[in-house]
Design an enzyme around this catalytic site. Structure first.
Site, PDB file in Angstrom:
ATOM      1  N   TYR A   1      -2.401   9.387  -2.613  1.00  0.00           N
ATOM      2  CA  TYR A   1      -1.599   9.159  -3.832  1.00  0.00           C
ATOM      3  C   TYR A   1      -1.199  10.495  -4.437  1.00  0.00           C
ATOM      4  O   TYR A   1      -0.024  10.753  -4.692  1.00  0.00           O
ATOM      5  CB  TYR A   1      -2.443   8.354  -4.820  1.00  0.00           C
ATOM      6  CG  TYR A   1      -1.744   7.964  -6.103  1.00  0.00           C
ATOM      7  CD1 TYR A   1      -0.630   7.133  -6.091  1.00  0.00           C
ATOM      8  CD2 TYR A   1      -2.235   8.392  -7.335  1.00  0.00           C
ATOM      9  CE1 TYR A   1      -0.011   6.741  -7.274  1.00  0.00           C
ATOM     10  CE2 TYR A   1      -1.622   7.999  -8.521  1.00  0.00           C
ATOM     11  CZ  TYR A   1      -0.506   7.178  -8.492  1.00  0.00           C
ATOM     12  OH  TYR A   1       0.087   6.802  -9.663  1.00  0.00           O
TER      13      TYR A   1
ATOM     14  N   GLY B   1       5.812  -4.864 -10.975  1.00  0.00           N
ATOM     15  CA  GLY B   1       4.511  -4.271 -11.302  1.00  0.00           C
ATOM     16  C   GLY B   1       4.272  -4.207 -12.791  1.00  0.00           C
ATOM     17  O   GLY B   1       5.106  -4.650 -13.597  1.00  0.00           O
TER      18      GLY B   1
ATOM     19  N   ASN C   1      14.728   8.310  -0.335  1.00  0.00           N
ATOM     20  CA  ASN C   1      15.819   7.309  -0.297  1.00  0.00           C
ATOM     21  C   ASN C   1      16.472   7.153  -1.665  1.00  0.00           C
ATOM     22  O   ASN C   1      17.694   7.056  -1.781  1.00  0.00           O
ATOM     23  CB  ASN C   1      15.278   5.951   0.162  1.00  0.00           C
ATOM     24  CG  ASN C   1      14.927   5.956   1.642  1.00  0.00           C
ATOM     25  OD1 ASN C   1      15.485   6.737   2.406  1.00  0.00           O
ATOM     26  ND2 ASN C   1      13.995   5.114   2.043  1.00  0.00           N
TER      27      ASN C   1
ATOM     28  N   THR D   1       1.917  -4.952  -4.150  1.00  0.00           N
ATOM     29  CA  THR D   1       0.995  -4.979  -5.302  1.00  0.00           C
ATOM     30  C   THR D   1       1.667  -5.581  -6.539  1.00  0.00           C
ATOM     31  O   THR D   1       0.995  -5.871  -7.519  1.00  0.00           O
ATOM     32  CB  THR D   1       0.470  -3.561  -5.640  1.00  0.00           C
ATOM     33  OG1 THR D   1       1.579  -2.705  -5.916  1.00  0.00           O
ATOM     34  CG2 THR D   1      -0.363  -2.994  -4.522  1.00  0.00           C
ATOM     35  N   GLY D   2       2.966  -5.753  -6.508  1.00  0.00           N
ATOM     36  CA  GLY D   2       3.683  -6.364  -7.636  1.00  0.00           C
ATOM     37  C   GLY D   2       3.479  -7.867  -7.659  1.00  0.00           C
ATOM     38  O   GLY D   2       2.998  -8.460  -6.681  1.00  0.00           O
TER      39      GLY D   2
END
Ligand code: UDP
Length: 329
Positions: A148, A13, A102, A38-39
């Protein structure tokens, strides 16, 4: 940093790729991770030939396994533009919550220090101006930005909990609007939107009446602030951003001047819950990290414009997630 092993999520990204460059430059062994939703691998293709860089194509919302030692983790995987949250809201929620869990688990298992990327969006449409770290925010959990904002708020809570209950070394950076080379040209954010429109010969679209404000930080300044925060002993959130505030109308005029476009500004409806004003209070970063931005908007915008101009023309017409604009004849 020499000999340290650093995991950077969201490595392909905008910010992740600049972090990879910085840690490589500092002599670290960098493990980049990205699910490439999105990267964009073009942001890091120059690193693949290096011995001290490796890349895992992986979604951190699923269990994360990295063999060997890890000293630092920087969690920068997340969609980060309003267009993205609208298109992939569930993934946005998952990467901020499950993904963070995680990575905190991984930090605990490896005895690594972890820095998570939070955001000025935790302040929502702020009632306090400028925003300092003690302000709790004004967020609509069920609006379009809620996926978000609330994921990032949960991320902060989870990170503090791992710090408090598991003694994991954690750092939280609250990132304000940042710009620079490698932003996606058509991700809907205002700076690439305006520059893309100028380069395509379209009018610049200001949302609402354009009186809302933002404060834009050049990417190199932000990366320096993050690097210092990682190496500091501050576990509570720190704002990193440039306090120089400007209205979207004035910003459009700066872009018109910079690009020399003869297009005009047109007005489109204001998206729901669009914050009316935003400016970081960076007193804490100044005193704890000895950090403040060095690159002003004029200088930063010039570098960024030159980057966008240097891209192959077809990139101007790429839409996020593989769709294309119709080229104007
Ligand atoms: N904006 C605009 N025209 C555009 C894109 C965005 O006027 O083509 C406005 C948007 O409504 C917001 C500001 O610019 O008030 C910054 O938007 P961006 O999506 O870049 O970031 P954020 O709202 O997350 O700060």
């Amino acid at each position: 940093m020499k000999g340290k092993r650093v995991l950077i999520t969201g490595a392909a990204g905008f910010l992740g790729s600049h972090l990879c460059d910085r840690f490589i430059k500092e002599g670290a062994h960098v493990i980049g991770m990205d699910n490439l939703i999105t990267g964009d691998l073009r942001n890091i293709e120059h690193l693949f030939k290096l011995e001290n860089f490796e890349f895992y194509h992986h979604d951190v919302s699923k269990f994360v396994h990295v063999p060997g030692d890890l000293h630092y983790i920087l969690h920068f995987a997340s969609p980060a533009s309003p267009i993205d949250y609208l298109k992939i809201p569930i993934q946005t929620l998952k990467v901020g919550s499950l993904g963070t869990h995680n990575l905190l688990g991984l930090a605990k298992a490896k005895n690594a220090r972890i820095l998570v990327a939070s955001t000025s969006e935790v302040y929502g449409d702020p009632m306090v101006h400028p925003q300092n770290e003690d302000y709790w925010g004004n967020v609509n959990p069920v609006g379009p930005r809620g996926v978000y904002d609330e994921a990032k708020r949960f991320q902060e809570a989870m990170t503090m909990a791992y710090h408090t209950y598991h003694q994991v070394e954690t750092r939280i950076v609250r990132i304000f609007n940042t710009y620079g080379p490698r932003m996606r040209l058509n991700d809907g954010r205002v700076l690439p939107a305006f520059i893309g429109q100028a380069l395509r010969g379209e009018d610049l679209t200001a949302f609402g009446d354009g009186s809302q404000t933002r404060s834009f930080c050049y990417v190199d300044d932000l990366i320096e602030g993050i690097y210092r925060l990682l190496l500091s002993d501050c576990a509570t959130p720190v704002n990193i951003g440039n306090p120089s505030e400007i209205s979207i109308n004035d910003f459009a005029q700066e872009i018109i001047k910079l690009t020399g476009t003869n297009q005009k500004v047109i007005y489109k409806p204001l998206p729901m819950d669009d914050p009316k004003q935003r400016q970081p209070d960076i007193t804490k970063a100044r005193s704890i990290l000895g950090w403040e931005p060095k690159i002003n908007r004029e200088e930063g915008l010039k570098i960024t414009y030159n980057y966008f101009k240097s891209l192959p023309e077809e990139r101007l017409f790429e839409e996020p997630h593989g769709r294309h604009f119709t080229k104007k004849n």
